[in-house]
Each structure stands twice: as C-alpha cells, then as structure tokens.
Design a protein around this motif. Structure first.
Motif, PDB file in Angstrom:
ATOM      1  N   LYS A   1       9.791  56.371  32.878  1.00  0.00           N
ATOM      2  CA  LYS A   1      10.746  56.770  32.575  1.00  0.00           C
ATOM      3  C   LYS A   1      11.621  56.629  31.109  1.00  0.00           C
ATOM      4  CE  LYS A   1      14.659  54.411  35.220  1.00  0.00           C
ATOM      5  NZ  LYS A   1      15.666  54.685  36.782  1.00  0.00           N
ATOM      6  N   PRO A   2      12.535  57.018  30.524  1.00  0.00           N
ATOM      7  CA  PRO A   2      13.180  55.893  28.809  1.00  0.00           C
ATOM      8  C   PRO A   2      14.040  55.752  29.909  1.00  0.00           C
ATOM      9  CG  PRO A   2      13.440  58.759  29.626  1.00  0.00           C
ATOM     10  CD  PRO A   2      12.678  58.586  30.740  1.00  0.00           C
ATOM     11  N   VAL A   3      13.693  54.646  28.324  1.00  0.00           N
ATOM     12  CA  VAL A   3      14.490  53.070  28.297  1.00  0.00           C
ATOM     13  C   VAL A   3      15.324  53.346  27.151  1.00  0.00           C
ATOM     14  CG1 VAL A   3      14.632  50.850  28.567  1.00  0.00           C
ATOM     15  CG2 VAL A   3      13.133  51.670  30.330  1.00  0.00           C
ATOM     16  N   THR A   4      16.574  53.300  26.804  1.00  0.00           N
ATOM     17  CA  THR A   4      17.550  53.175  25.786  1.00  0.00           C
ATOM     18  C   THR A   4      17.814  51.913  25.546  1.00  0.00           C
ATOM     19  OG1 THR A   4      19.355  53.566  26.785  1.00  0.00           O
ATOM     20  CG2 THR A   4      17.067  55.330  25.468  1.00  0.00           C
ATOM     21  N   ALA A   5      18.071  51.398  23.918  1.00  0.00           N
ATOM     22  CA  ALA A   5      19.024  50.290  23.454  1.00  0.00           C
ATOM     23  C   ALA A   5      19.697  50.558  22.614  1.00  0.00           C
ATOM     24  CB  ALA A   5      18.036  48.610  23.414  1.00  0.00           C
TER      25      ALA A   5
ATOM     26  N   PRO B   1      19.762  51.699  17.367  1.00  0.00           N
ATOM     27  CA  PRO B   1      19.641  52.302  18.511  1.00  0.00           C
ATOM     28  C   PRO B   1      18.360  52.189  18.962  1.00  0.00           C
ATOM     29  CG  PRO B   1      21.063  53.181  17.553  1.00  0.00           C
ATOM     30  CD  PRO B   1      20.886  52.347  16.305  1.00  0.00           C
ATOM     31  N   ALA B   2      16.998  52.422  19.803  1.00  0.00           N
ATOM     32  CA  ALA B   2      16.015  52.331  19.995  1.00  0.00           C
ATOM     33  C   ALA B   2      15.625  53.514  21.340  1.00  0.00           C
ATOM     34  CB  ALA B   2      15.091  50.592  19.904  1.00  0.00           C
ATOM     35  N   VAL B   3      14.335  53.732  21.619  1.00  0.00           N
ATOM     36  CA  VAL B   3      13.798  54.030  22.362  1.00  0.00           C
ATOM     37  C   VAL B   3      12.662  54.669  23.055  1.00  0.00           C
ATOM     38  CG1 VAL B   3      14.309  56.466  21.562  1.00  0.00           C
ATOM     39  CG2 VAL B   3      14.572  56.801  24.225  1.00  0.00           C
ATOM     40  N   ALA B   4      12.228  54.184  24.106  1.00  0.00           N
ATOM     41  CA  ALA B   4      11.410  54.494  24.562  1.00  0.00           C
ATOM     42  C   ALA B   4      10.614  54.812  25.838  1.00  0.00           C
ATOM     43  CB  ALA B   4      10.489  52.755  25.359  1.00  0.00           C
ATOM     44  N   VAL B   5       9.974  55.902  25.707  1.00  0.00           N
ATOM     45  CA  VAL B   5       9.596  57.687  26.732  1.00  0.00           C
ATOM     46  C   VAL B   5       7.431  57.395  27.114  1.00  0.00           C
ATOM     47  CG1 VAL B   5       9.574  59.598  26.431  1.00  0.00           C
ATOM     48  CG2 VAL B   5      10.848  58.436  25.644  1.00  0.00           C
TER      49      VAL B   5
ATOM     50  N   LEU C   1      10.638  46.816  25.744  1.00  0.00           N
ATOM     51  CA  LEU C   1      11.991  48.230  25.738  1.00  0.00           C
ATOM     52  C   LEU C   1      10.142  49.225  26.449  1.00  0.00           C
ATOM     53  CD1 LEU C   1      13.899  49.101  22.930  1.00  0.00           C
ATOM     54  CD2 LEU C   1      14.134  49.838  25.396  1.00  0.00           C
ATOM     55  N   ALA C   2       9.250  48.849  25.748  1.00  0.00           N
ATOM     56  CA  ALA C   2       7.912  49.808  25.985  1.00  0.00           C
ATOM     57  C   ALA C   2       7.470  49.210  27.465  1.00  0.00           C
ATOM     58  CB  ALA C   2       6.793  49.448  25.039  1.00  0.00           C
ATOM     59  N   GLY C   3       7.301  47.776  27.981  1.00  0.00           N
ATOM     60  CA  GLY C   3       6.805  47.869  29.445  1.00  0.00           C
ATOM     61  C   GLY C   3       7.441  48.349  30.052  1.00  0.00           C
ATOM     62  N   ALA C   4       8.853  48.588  29.732  1.00  0.00           N
ATOM     63  CA  ALA C   4      10.014  48.733  30.723  1.00  0.00           C
ATOM     64  C   ALA C   4       9.813  50.426  31.412  1.00  0.00           C
ATOM     65  CB  ALA C   4      11.462  48.336  30.636  1.00  0.00           C
ATOM     66  N   ALA C   5       9.582  50.902  30.009  1.00  0.00           N
ATOM     67  CA  ALA C   5       9.146  52.345  30.391  1.00  0.00           C
ATOM     68  C   ALA C   5       8.101  52.554  31.107  1.00  0.00           C
ATOM     69  CB  ALA C   5      10.111  53.068  28.719  1.00  0.00           C
TER      70      ALA C   5
ATOM     71  N   ARG D   1       0.831  57.113  31.003  1.00  0.00           N
ATOM     72  CA  ARG D   1      -0.914  57.108  29.876  1.00  0.00           C
ATOM     73  C   ARG D   1      -0.817  55.705  28.592  1.00  0.00           C
ATOM     74  NH1 ARG D   1      -4.198  60.784  31.369  1.00  0.00           N
ATOM     75  NH2 ARG D   1      -5.605  60.272  29.098  1.00  0.00           N
ATOM     76  N   GLY D   2       1.350  55.947  28.013  1.00  0.00           N
ATOM     77  CA  GLY D   2       1.496  55.120  26.988  1.00  0.00           C
ATOM     78  C   GLY D   2       2.382  55.255  26.998  1.00  0.00           C
ATOM     79  N   VAL D   3       3.271  54.524  26.171  1.00  0.00           N
ATOM     80  CA  VAL D   3       4.516  55.146  25.459  1.00  0.00           C
ATOM     81  C   VAL D   3       4.597  55.252  23.899  1.00  0.00           C
ATOM     82  CG1 VAL D   3       6.760  53.087  25.517  1.00  0.00           C
ATOM     83  CG2 VAL D   3       5.456  53.150  27.249  1.00  0.00           C
ATOM     84  N   LEU D   4       6.231  55.850  24.124  1.00  0.00           N
ATOM     85  CA  LEU D   4       6.221  56.352  22.420  1.00  0.00           C
ATOM     86  C   LEU D   4       7.490  55.676  22.172  1.00  0.00           C
ATOM     87  CD1 LEU D   4       6.364  58.330  19.398  1.00  0.00           C
ATOM     88  CD2 LEU D   4       7.214  59.262  21.252  1.00  0.00           C
ATOM     89  N   LEU D   5       7.555  54.783  21.505  1.00  0.00           N
ATOM     90  CA  LEU D   5       9.012  53.730  20.614  1.00  0.00           C
ATOM     91  C   LEU D   5       9.319  53.881  19.459  1.00  0.00           C
ATOM     92  CD1 LEU D   5      10.449  50.975  21.572  1.00  0.00           C
ATOM     93  CD2 LEU D   5       9.260  49.688  19.850  1.00  0.00           C
TER      94      LEU D   5
END
Length: 560
Positions: free
Chosen positions: A274-278, A299-303, A265-269, A313-317
């Motif tokens: 853009k945000p990616v959800t599952a 449920p998870a989201v990577a922003v 998820l983090a890599g895809a975002a 600059r990075g990802v908040l999961l």
C-alpha cells in the motif's frame, strides 16, 4: 465650547463610519480577489497577502496542516525577503506558538507573543516580532491551515475588529480553497486518464519494457509536479529493489541502485502492498536507509505497482522539492489507480515478451527439424557415398584425401547435432543447457548493472561440458556479475564463455574502478578454490586501459 465638543464628536463618528466603510470595502475586495483564482497555490498566496493588508500587519504567514494533523506541510510568508528566509533556515514545522493554534483551532490574539507559555523563541537571523493574531481556516468543517499575523504597524495591538475581519476572511478563504481543490482534482483526474490512455496506446504499438517504464515514470512526475520519479523492481537473489528507471537530473547515477527493503519508503510500500508517504523523506526517522532521496527534496510517496492478486511487482517513488505540499488523500487515490494500470501494462509487456519467446522457440524447433531431416541426412548420405568410392580408388593419396573428407563430414554432422540440441533447449526447470543458462544469467544481470552486458559464447557448450562443471560455471558467472554490479561502478561489462581444446574458459571484463587493494577477497578466494577443485585456475588482471579482467578456467573430460 459645548458646540465645538459636539462638532468634534460628530467628526470622530463620521471618521469612524468612513473607516468602517473602507474596511468593509477592503474586505469585500479581498474576498472577491481570493475567490477569483482557481489555482490552489495562487489562492493560498492571495489569502495571506490579503490578510496582512486588511489588518496592516508587517508580517503574515499561512501554514498548511499536514496529513498527520499535527505539523505543517507548507508555510507561505509575506513580509520576508528571499534572503531573510534563506538566513532563517528550515521553515517551521508547527511547534511552539504556531502549534498552539493547530492543537486548539480557535482565534488567538496576543500583545507579546514571547510571553506566551508555548513560545519557543525565534531562530537565529529571525526578525523580532511582538504582537500576534492567529486564526484557523476551515474547509468543510475540517481545519485546513492557519493564518498567522504579527506586528501591526504603528506599534499598536491587534484588536477585536482585526480578529473579526480575519475570521470573516478565513471563511471566504475556506470556500475558495475548496473550489480550487475541486478544480485541481478534476484537472488532475483528466491528466491521469490521458496518461493511462497513452500507456495503453504505447503497449498496443509494441513498445519495449524500458520504454513503458520511462513513460510511466515521466507522466507520474509531470502530473504530481515531482522532481524525482523512480521505478524500482524486485530482483531474485537481491535483498531489495533495483531502480530500473529514474527520472531526474541525477537519474543516470541512480539507475541500477539497490534500495533495501528495510528503512526505505519503496521497501515499506513493497512489503505492505500500500502507499507510504513522508513529509520530508530524506530526513524522516522512520526511513533511515533512504539513500536515493537527496537533501533538498521534501514530500514523497511510494506506491506499489500492484496486480489484481495484491502482489507488488515494483514501486513507483515520487518526491517533490522541499516546501511543496505533501501528498494528500485526494492525490493518492488516482495515483494508486494509475499504479495499478502501470502494473497491468508491465504484465502485458511481459506476456507479449513470453509470446515472442514462444514464437522464437517454435521457429528454432522448425529450423532444428529442417537441419536434422535435410542437412544431416544429406551429409550422411554423401559420407556413405564417399566411403564406398574410397574403396574403389586405387591411388593411395586420393583414397587418403577421400577419407579425410569423410572425417570432416562426420565432424560437421557432430557440430550440426550440437546446434540442433542448442536450438531445442528451452527454459525449463528440467535442465536447460549451459548456453541457455548463461544467456539468461547475463540478461538478468542487466537490471542490477543498469545496462546489458556483452555476451560471447563459443564451442559445444551444451554437449562437451558436463552438468557438474556447468553448475560451477554458472555459480562463478553469477558471483562475478554480482561483484561487477556492486563494486565495479562500470558502464561496460563483457562476458566470454568458450569451450574448446579440452577446457572451459569464462572471462568477465569491465571498465570499472578495479579491485580495491584493501577490499575483502573472500569471494575471489572462493572462486579460486572452486577452480582448483576441478584442476583449473582463476586469475585477475588490470588491462592497460583500466578496469578488471577475470579469467576462470577448468579442464573438460576427454571425449566430452
């Protein structure tokens, strides 16, 4: 006889009217009860409880349709104990008969649900069910979820009146859900605003980067009711993101974890910006490499932590426990805004760090000028005076001692000049010295290791070590630190770089698991060959207290 029949019929009509009156009263009570709540979770629970009570159903459930519009993201039940739910296993995702109401959002009433063409049957340990009533719940013309009711008590079927009552309740439920979501959204917006203000205040007060990262992760975790909150950053030379901070019970174990770009998820975002959800990240077929999402989380989201230029600059999961609502559009908008504020906070922290570094370099320049203009000139003048005095000294021993003092002064001047050179070495692409390059490499390794290594440097590294040998030293240092981060599982790493007595010695030690007996040795062989090509050596040993100690050495040219 005719009079008795009329009386019985009249009594039946009276009972029917009374029953209808009681049912209408119950329906009104249910509507009022549902509309009284503002907490969305409580509203949903009251809806399903009221529905089962109104039609005298033994079992009831409310399925919330997920963002994809095809599956259920949340499933609330009535009539089953916690033990029965645990024995049944995973909650339904919306296939079979439950999916029939999702795909065709109209009331569905069945005498025998097992006889329907869409029925898949029941999983093991599921109680038997026969009669069925399904009614969709709409919120502003959009289907929010479905009410499922089974087994009307007394063994009778659900009738048209039951369907009408539940359809009426579903309308009131839609209004209550809409109100609860609006209230929840306004409350959430206020919490995001307070979190942004807190981060800004933390920055203005001079908090460090790790402190800001922790504050970002914990506030996002609290506001979204997530169990897991990670912040992962890209690191040069690593094909993936490195978890710099993890907020959850196992955060210490995941800190420093390398998250690959592909299959996560983090890599895809990060790559998409853009945000990616599952709905259930650890078991989602689209993210097979999701190693940091533990089983039991849903449920998870990577922003992405984006900047104005759109670069991540990075990802908040964030991940919630299984069974909790999926991250919807209403939550993503303020979350993306918060992530943008967090990215700005990180950028400001880096700019402040750069400003502090510039101030430090300017101070070093001042110290270097003072050493050159004051200390060296005075030492040189003192040496000249002693040389002149030595010619006037007739005693051979005294003259020899004065000569040794002059030599000591020359060596001191040489050391001070090397120090001045080191102070004036700046992090430029034009070629910083070995001391600055080693310090930077060790500092950068702190992210991958999860902790800062201890660094010790001795000798005239910037003057006695030629550039070719310095390049070898940096390549070896990078390889050893990378190995420690990937394989050692160490909590303490030490680096010693020493130039003296005609050689350069690099020592890297850790308290990790040691070098595996059956592991690949190609990297170590390359380091050994690199040392031998310079006439040096490479060795590794296991100290008595465990861990690994690796020593790489190479001779320095005479006269360095």
């Amino acid at each position: 006889m005719r009079l008795d029949e009329l009386l019985d019929e009249l009594q039946a009509r009276i009972d029917e009217v009374r029953g209808t009156r009681d049912r209408v009263h119950s329906l009104l009570e249910a509507v009022v009860s549902v509309g009284r709540e503002l907490d969305l979770a409580q509203v949903l629970r009251r809806i399903v409880e009221a529905a089962a009570l109104l039609v005298d159903a033994e079992y009831g459930a409310l399925g919330v349709i997920g963002p994809d519009g095809r599956t259920l993201s949340q499933f609330l039940t009535v009539g089953l104990t916690d033990e029965e739910i645990a024995e049944i296993g995973p909650l339904p995702a919306g296939h079979g008969l439950l999916g029939e109401v999702i795909h065709h959002p109209e009331p569905l009433r069945l005498t025998d649900l097992g006889a329907h063409s869409s029925s898949y049957g029941f999983p093991a340990h599921h109680p038997p069910m026969r009669t069925f009533l399904g009614v969709p719940i709409r919120v502003r013309e959009e289907v929010f979820g479905n009410l499922y009711l089974t087994d009307k008590r007394g063994g009778i079927d659900f009738d048209t009146e039951d369907e009408t009552v539940i359809s009426t309740l579903s309308v009131a439920a839609g209004v209550a859900i809409d109100n609860a979501r609006l209230y929840e959204g306004s409350q959430r917006q206020q919490r995001w605003l307070r979190a942004n203000a807190e981060i800004t205040e933390s920055l203005l007060s001079g908090s460090s980067r790790p402190t800001v990262l922790e504050l970002i992760a914990r506030r996002a975790q609290e506001i979204t009711a997530a169990r897991l909150a990670d912040i992962a950053m890209p690191v040069p030379g690593i094909d993936g993101l490195v978890v710099e901070f993890a907020a959850d019970a196992d955060g210490a174990e995941r800190q420093g974890l390398v998250v690959p770009f592909a299959g996560t998820l983090a890599g895809a975002a990060h790559l998409a910006g853009k945000p990616v959800t599952a709905v259930q990240a650890w078991a989602d077929e689209h993210y097979p490499a999701e190693s940091q999402i533990q089983e039991g989380l849903g449920p998870a989201v990577a922003v992405p932590l984006g900047t104005a230029g759109g670069e991540s600059r990075g990802v908040l999961l964030l991940a919630r426990p299984a069974g909790e609502p999926a991250f919807g559009e209403g939550e993503l908008e303020p979350l993306v805004a918060f992530a943008g504020q967090a990215a700005l906070a990180l950028e400001l922290a880096e700019r402040r760090r750069d400003a502090e570094q510039i101030a430090l370099l300017e101070e070093r320049d001042r110290i270097a000028r003072d050493l050159h203009d004051l200390a060296i000139q005075r030492l040189f003048a003192t040496g000249m005076t002693l040389q002149s005095a030595a010619r006037l000294v007739e005693h051979e021993g005294a003259a020899e001692r004065v000569g040794r003092a002059v030599d000591d002064l020359d060596e001191t001047i040489k050391i001070i000049r090397s120090t001045i050179f080191g102070l004036r070495t700046k992090d430029r692409e034009g070629g910083p010295g070995l001391r600055a390059r080693a310090a930077r490499a060790v500092g950068d390794a702190a992210t991958a290791l999860g902790h800062p290594p201890r660094l010790s440097m001795e000798g005239l590294l910037d003057t006695d070590v030629p550039p070719q040998i310095a390049d070898h030293v940096m390549a070896v240092l990078g390889e050893l630190l990378s190995n420690a981060a990937r394989h050692a599982q160490a909590t303490r790493v030490g680096v010693t770089l020493k130039a003296g007595q005609g050689e350069i010695v690099l020592t890297v030690s850790d308290n990790g698991t040691g070098i595996p007996a059956q592991g690949r040795r190609s990297g170590l062989l390359n380091l050994d060959e690199r040392a031998r090509s310079l006439g040096g050596s490479f060795s590794h040993e296991t100290p008595d207290d465990g861990g690994t100690r690796l020593v790489w050495r190479a001779p320095l040219p005479t006269g360095g």
